[in-house]
Design an enzyme around this catalytic site. Sequence first.
Site, mmCIF file in Angstrom:
data_model
loop_
_atom_site.group_PDB
_atom_site.id
_atom_site.type_symbol
_atom_site.label_atom_id
_atom_site.label_comp_id
_atom_site.label_asym_id
_atom_site.label_seq_id
_atom_site.Cartn_x
_atom_site.Cartn_y
_atom_site.Cartn_z
ATOM 1 N N HIS A 1 0.817 -1.213 0.000
ATOM 2 C CA HIS A 1 0.000 0.000 0.000
ATOM 3 C C HIS A 1 0.850 1.263 0.000
ATOM 4 O O HIS A 1 0.391 2.329 0.401
ATOM 5 C CB HIS A 1 -0.972 -0.021 1.189
ATOM 6 C CG HIS A 1 -2.037 -1.062 1.045
ATOM 7 N ND1 HIS A 1 -2.787 -1.550 2.101
ATOM 8 C CD2 HIS A 1 -2.489 -1.729 -0.055
ATOM 9 C CE1 HIS A 1 -3.634 -2.467 1.651
ATOM 10 N NE2 HIS A 1 -3.478 -2.591 0.347
ATOM 11 N N CYS B 1 5.272 19.084 -13.293
ATOM 12 C CA CYS B 1 4.046 19.274 -14.094
ATOM 13 C C CYS B 1 3.028 20.217 -13.449
ATOM 14 O O CYS B 1 2.016 20.524 -14.072
ATOM 15 C CB CYS B 1 3.399 17.914 -14.370
ATOM 16 S SG CYS B 1 2.550 17.231 -12.949
ATOM 17 N N GLY C 1 -1.516 -9.335 12.432
ATOM 18 C CA GLY C 1 -2.141 -8.034 12.683
ATOM 19 C C GLY C 1 -2.914 -7.454 11.526
ATOM 20 O O GLY C 1 -2.839 -6.255 11.274
ATOM 21 N N ASN D 1 -2.955 -12.662 15.706
ATOM 22 C CA ASN D 1 -3.848 -11.491 15.749
ATOM 23 C C ASN D 1 -4.521 -11.462 17.113
ATOM 24 O O ASN D 1 -4.692 -12.505 17.735
ATOM 25 C CB ASN D 1 -4.916 -11.603 14.648
ATOM 26 C CG ASN D 1 -5.377 -10.240 14.144
ATOM 27 O OD1 ASN D 1 -4.685 -9.625 13.336
ATOM 28 N ND2 ASN D 1 -6.497 -9.756 14.627
HETATM 29 P P1 NAD Z 1 -7.013 -3.331 10.168
HETATM 30 O O1 NAD Z 1 -7.100 -2.102 11.026
HETATM 31 O O2 NAD Z 1 -8.134 -3.622 9.272
HETATM 32 O O3 NAD Z 1 -6.804 -4.623 11.084
HETATM 33 C C1 NAD Z 1 -5.852 -4.668 12.107
HETATM 34 C C2 NAD Z 1 -6.023 -5.995 12.820
HETATM 35 O O4 NAD Z 1 -4.989 -6.070 13.789
HETATM 36 C C3 NAD Z 1 -7.349 -6.127 13.578
HETATM 37 O O5 NAD Z 1 -7.871 -7.437 13.404
HETATM 38 C C4 NAD Z 1 -6.948 -5.887 15.038
HETATM 39 O O6 NAD Z 1 -7.770 -6.576 15.957
HETATM 40 C C5 NAD Z 1 -5.546 -6.458 15.025
HETATM 41 N N1 NAD Z 1 -4.672 -5.896 16.072
HETATM 42 C C6 NAD Z 1 -4.735 -4.678 16.668
HETATM 43 N N2 NAD Z 1 -3.736 -4.551 17.544
HETATM 44 C C7 NAD Z 1 -3.030 -5.703 17.509
HETATM 45 C C8 NAD Z 1 -1.877 -6.166 18.175
HETATM 46 N N3 NAD Z 1 -1.248 -5.421 19.087
HETATM 47 N N4 NAD Z 1 -1.402 -7.410 17.893
HETATM 48 C C9 NAD Z 1 -2.048 -8.205 16.985
HETATM 49 N N5 NAD Z 1 -3.158 -7.810 16.320
HETATM 50 C C10 NAD Z 1 -3.629 -6.579 16.563
HETATM 51 O O7 NAD Z 1 -5.627 -3.207 9.394
HETATM 52 P P2 NAD Z 1 -5.191 -3.840 8.008
HETATM 53 O O8 NAD Z 1 -5.718 -5.214 7.906
HETATM 54 O O9 NAD Z 1 -3.751 -3.561 7.888
HETATM 55 O O10 NAD Z 1 -5.941 -2.960 6.899
HETATM 56 C C11 NAD Z 1 -6.115 -1.584 7.061
HETATM 57 C C12 NAD Z 1 -5.518 -0.658 6.010
HETATM 58 O O11 NAD Z 1 -5.100 0.506 6.710
HETATM 59 C C13 NAD Z 1 -4.307 -1.137 5.308
HETATM 60 O O12 NAD Z 1 -4.522 -0.864 3.974
HETATM 61 C C14 NAD Z 1 -3.139 -0.269 5.793
HETATM 62 O O13 NAD Z 1 -2.398 0.191 4.676
HETATM 63 C C15 NAD Z 1 -3.773 0.913 6.436
HETATM 64 N N6 NAD Z 1 -3.143 1.341 7.722
HETATM 65 C C16 NAD Z 1 -1.785 1.275 7.902
HETATM 66 C C17 NAD Z 1 -1.234 1.648 9.139
HETATM 67 C C18 NAD Z 1 0.288 1.594 9.304
HETATM 68 O O14 NAD Z 1 1.014 1.643 8.317
HETATM 69 N N7 NAD Z 1 0.798 1.459 10.534
HETATM 70 C C19 NAD Z 1 -2.053 2.092 10.172
HETATM 71 C C20 NAD Z 1 -3.445 2.173 9.934
HETATM 72 C C21 NAD Z 1 -3.971 1.758 8.721
HETATM 73 ZN ZN ZN Z 2 4.089 15.932 -11.727
#
Ligand code: NAD
Ligand code: ZN
Length: 249
Positions: free
Chosen positions: A119, A152, A189, A215
Amino acid sequence: MENLLSQARALLQGSATVTVFSGAGLSAESGLSTFRDKQADALWSRFDPAELASVQGFEKDPGHVIEWYNWRRKIHADAQPNAGHRALAQRDTFLHVTQNVDNLLEKAGVPAGNIHHLHGTITRDRCHNPSCCHEEAVELANPAPMRQCPLCGQLMRPAVVWFGENLPESTWIQSRELCRQTDCLLVVGTSATVYPAAGLIHLARQHGSKIIVVNNETTGASELADIELIGSAGNILPRLLDNVAICPQ
Ligand code: NAD
Ligand code: ZN
């Protein structure tokens, strides 16, 4: 749990290749909130990330979206890898496909070449014009305000993939290839709800990979798991990986 942990270690030991597929939960214990938790900063908690992290949101109010990213960037600047990142980083044979746009795997010591950022990354900006390829590194602690592309004139934007956008093609192709070939997919996660990324778990399984899920709750990946370890990544990953001889090659 100890029994499940030893089964998971045995599975890793029997795997010549291990790929880690991670999501926002991996970075939660580093203070980076997931999109789906309720503890976001009060200033921003009334906004829906799905609207801010979208082309429509950006085209409607680019200044607002840039402000949100720059607020996140300042939090990312101070964030440190947690015990989960560090445990993964000790395994230099592991390859990573991450949905995270942060750089905490890199900060923990995983070589950048071993990480596929599905992403994109919050550490760079790119031009919003699809036919212009200009990119710039971003200083997370002091991110540049809204500005135009020097090539651009269109607006610069974070080099991340927004809802509704395609994944970067070569990263997607390489990630699919890794998941087709891996012996074990360690899923950490992620709610496994954001597609097409979550489809990689199905793809790996269809091609014979074992699946270990770490998770703090059951998710869409649970039914695909050979072993599911429910708990925080910062607690489970060191217990799973520290002082265990795996992947001898
Ligand atoms: P999500 O928020 O949908 O899911 C996160 C999962 O992790 C949940 O099931 C939650 O219960 C679990 N979780 C939370 N804390 C935890 C821990 N300490 N240990 C283990 N599990 C834990 O996230 P996703 O599936 O990555 O999808 C969300 C989108 O948001 C992605 O596209 C991502 O790019 C973006 N995002 C990225 C970040 C980052 O880069 N740190 C932060 C927020 C969102
Ligand atoms: Zn440009």
